[in-house]
Design a protein around this motif. Structure first.
Motif, mmCIF file in Angstrom:
data_model
loop_
_atom_site.group_PDB
_atom_site.id
_atom_site.type_symbol
_atom_site.label_atom_id
_atom_site.label_comp_id
_atom_site.label_asym_id
_atom_site.label_seq_id
_atom_site.Cartn_x
_atom_site.Cartn_y
_atom_site.Cartn_z
ATOM 1 N N VAL A 44 10.598 25.637 -81.932
ATOM 2 C CA VAL A 44 11.665 26.563 -82.325
ATOM 3 C C VAL A 44 12.923 25.758 -82.634
ATOM 4 O O VAL A 44 13.202 24.759 -81.965
ATOM 5 N N CYS A 45 13.690 26.194 -83.637
ATOM 6 C CA CYS A 45 14.917 25.479 -84.005
ATOM 7 C C CYS A 45 16.051 25.822 -83.036
ATOM 8 O O CYS A 45 16.327 27.005 -82.806
ATOM 9 N N ARG A 46 16.694 24.800 -82.494
ATOM 10 C CA ARG A 46 17.817 24.997 -81.594
ATOM 11 C C ARG A 46 19.026 25.567 -82.333
ATOM 12 O O ARG A 46 19.850 26.263 -81.769
ATOM 13 N N GLY A 47 19.110 25.285 -83.629
ATOM 14 C CA GLY A 47 20.267 25.729 -84.404
ATOM 15 C C GLY A 47 20.159 27.189 -84.827
ATOM 16 O O GLY A 47 21.042 27.995 -84.530
ATOM 17 N N CYS A 48 19.067 27.550 -85.520
ATOM 18 C CA CYS A 48 19.001 28.894 -86.120
ATOM 19 C C CYS A 48 17.869 29.751 -85.566
ATOM 20 O O CYS A 48 17.715 30.904 -85.966
ATOM 21 N N GLY A 49 17.054 29.207 -84.671
ATOM 22 C CA GLY A 49 15.985 30.019 -84.063
ATOM 23 C C GLY A 49 14.729 30.133 -84.914
ATOM 24 O O GLY A 49 13.777 30.824 -84.514
ATOM 25 N N ALA A 50 14.684 29.469 -86.079
ATOM 26 C CA ALA A 50 13.482 29.561 -86.934
ATOM 27 C C ALA A 50 12.254 29.092 -86.147
ATOM 28 O O ALA A 50 12.341 28.175 -85.332
ATOM 29 N N ILE A 51 11.122 29.765 -86.408
ATOM 30 C CA ILE A 51 9.899 29.514 -85.637
ATOM 31 C C ILE A 51 8.919 28.677 -86.465
ATOM 32 O O ILE A 51 8.605 29.037 -87.606
ATOM 33 N N CYS A 60 14.229 21.329 -88.648
ATOM 34 C CA CYS A 60 14.184 22.663 -89.246
ATOM 35 C C CYS A 60 14.416 22.569 -90.751
ATOM 36 O O CYS A 60 15.371 21.909 -91.191
ATOM 37 N N THR A 61 13.580 23.258 -91.544
ATOM 38 C CA THR A 61 13.744 23.208 -92.999
ATOM 39 C C THR A 61 14.864 24.145 -93.465
ATOM 40 O O THR A 61 15.298 24.076 -94.603
ATOM 41 N N VAL A 62 15.313 25.050 -92.586
ATOM 42 C CA VAL A 62 16.375 25.984 -92.965
ATOM 43 C C VAL A 62 17.751 25.359 -92.745
ATOM 44 O O VAL A 62 18.595 25.352 -93.636
ATOM 45 N N CYS A 63 17.968 24.799 -91.522
ATOM 46 C CA CYS A 63 19.321 24.329 -91.184
ATOM 47 C C CYS A 63 19.362 22.857 -90.778
ATOM 48 O O CYS A 63 20.434 22.345 -90.466
ATOM 49 N N GLY A 64 18.201 22.184 -90.757
ATOM 50 C CA GLY A 64 18.201 20.771 -90.375
ATOM 51 C C GLY A 64 18.294 20.552 -88.871
ATOM 52 O O GLY A 64 18.395 19.418 -88.398
ATOM 53 N N GLY A 65 18.275 21.659 -88.097
ATOM 54 C CA GLY A 65 18.425 21.563 -86.640
ATOM 55 C C GLY A 65 17.238 20.906 -85.951
ATOM 56 O O GLY A 65 16.154 20.745 -86.533
ATOM 57 N N GLU A 66 17.478 20.563 -84.681
ATOM 58 C CA GLU A 66 16.454 19.935 -83.859
ATOM 59 C C GLU A 66 15.486 21.013 -83.354
ATOM 60 O O GLU A 66 15.900 22.131 -83.051
ATOM 61 N N LEU A 67 14.210 20.659 -83.266
ATOM 62 C CA LEU A 67 13.223 21.623 -82.767
ATOM 63 C C LEU A 67 12.916 21.358 -81.301
ATOM 64 O O LEU A 67 12.974 20.218 -80.855
#
Ligand code: AP5
Ligand code: MG
Ligand code: ZN
Length: 215
Positions: A129-136, A150-157
């Motif tokens: 799960v993305c720590r930034g935007c919650g994408a699964i 994350c491909t949406v926001c670049g956040g750490e998973l």
């Protein structure tokens, strides 16, 4: 449209709720996400919820019903919503009926996402799960970007604390005992639509929209 997504842990409620929210223009309301945000923020609610979540048990009904009541009263939820992970007990379903009655609203449909149990454990052990935007994400069926982010926001998973095999087994047992009775609850009210979740993500999405008459 006012929707409930029902289904065991790992069925794909969060995944489908995200795209239904975008397609139908309604907020995605996930009690699990609300609790995880409270845990991350270190609030008293978060501290209380964490002990239950880590044990794979349900947070007490009165706590959960309270946060949903507040959330449904916010302006963005007044013209529709997709509920993910609520209700999960018969008292929660009865409380939801009361909350909506007070708002002069009602549920349009309950979609139950059906997936064989042996597949659920595998799905959850490989979820990120993305720590930034919650994408699964899923390491095989919905892989992250080539950099592992994350491909949406670049956040750490990250991997959820309750996605260990032992806690997943406990969550599945809790689902069978406390949540599965809701299938009958909504079937009796003529609201239940069952969709197979044992297909790829896009097919489940198409089948869900078809079940809602939106295909
Ligand atoms: P919550 O966060 O709601 O967890 P859950 O119900 O156990 O469900 P999950 O989020 O694990 O699964 P999902 O169905 O959303 O699947 P996903 O789309 O991620 O609740 C967590 C905890 O909070 C509870 O245990 C409880 O303690 C507390 N809580 C929450 N609500 C509560 C309430 N109402 N009352 C009391 N306590 C409450 O998909 C899973 C994986 O599979 C992902 O990796 C995804 O990429 C992949 N995937 C999805 N669809 C497909 C597909 N079609 N094919 C292949 N892979 C797929
Ligand atoms: Mg979820
Ligand atoms: Zn992200």
């Amino acid at each position: 449209m006012r929707l409930i997504l029902l289904g065991p842990p790992g069925a794909g409620k969060g995944t489908q709720a995200e795209s239904l929210s975008a397609t139908l223009g309604i907020p995605h309301i996930s009690t699990g996400d609300m609790f995880r945000e409270a845990v991350a923020a270190g609030t008293p609610l978060g501290r209380e919820a964490k002990s239950y979540m880590d044990a794979g048990k349900l947070v007490p009904d009165e706590v959960t019903i309270g946060i949903v009541r507040e959330r449904l009263d916010r302006p963005d939820a007044r013209s529709g919503f997709v509920l993910d992970g609520f209700p999960r007990t018969v008292p929660q379903a009865e409380a939801l009926d009361e909350i909506l009655k007070d708002l002069s609203e009602k549920i349009d449909a309950v979609v139950c996402i059906d997936v064989p149990e042996d597949k659920l454990v595998r799905r959850l052990s490989r979820r990120r799960v993305c720590r930034g935007c919650g994408a699964i994400y899923h390491l095989e069926t919905k892989p992250p970007g080539p950099d592992g982010r994350c491909t949406v926001c670049g956040g750490e998973l990250y991997q959820r604390d309750d996605d260990t095999e032992e806690t997943v087994r406990r969550r599945l047992e809790v689902y069978r005992l406390q949540t599965e009775p809701l299938i009958r609850y909504y079937e009796k009210r003529g609201l239940l639509r069952t969709v197979s979740g044992d297909k790829d993500i896009d097919s489940v999405n198409r089948d869900t929209l078809a079940a809602l008459g939106r295909a």
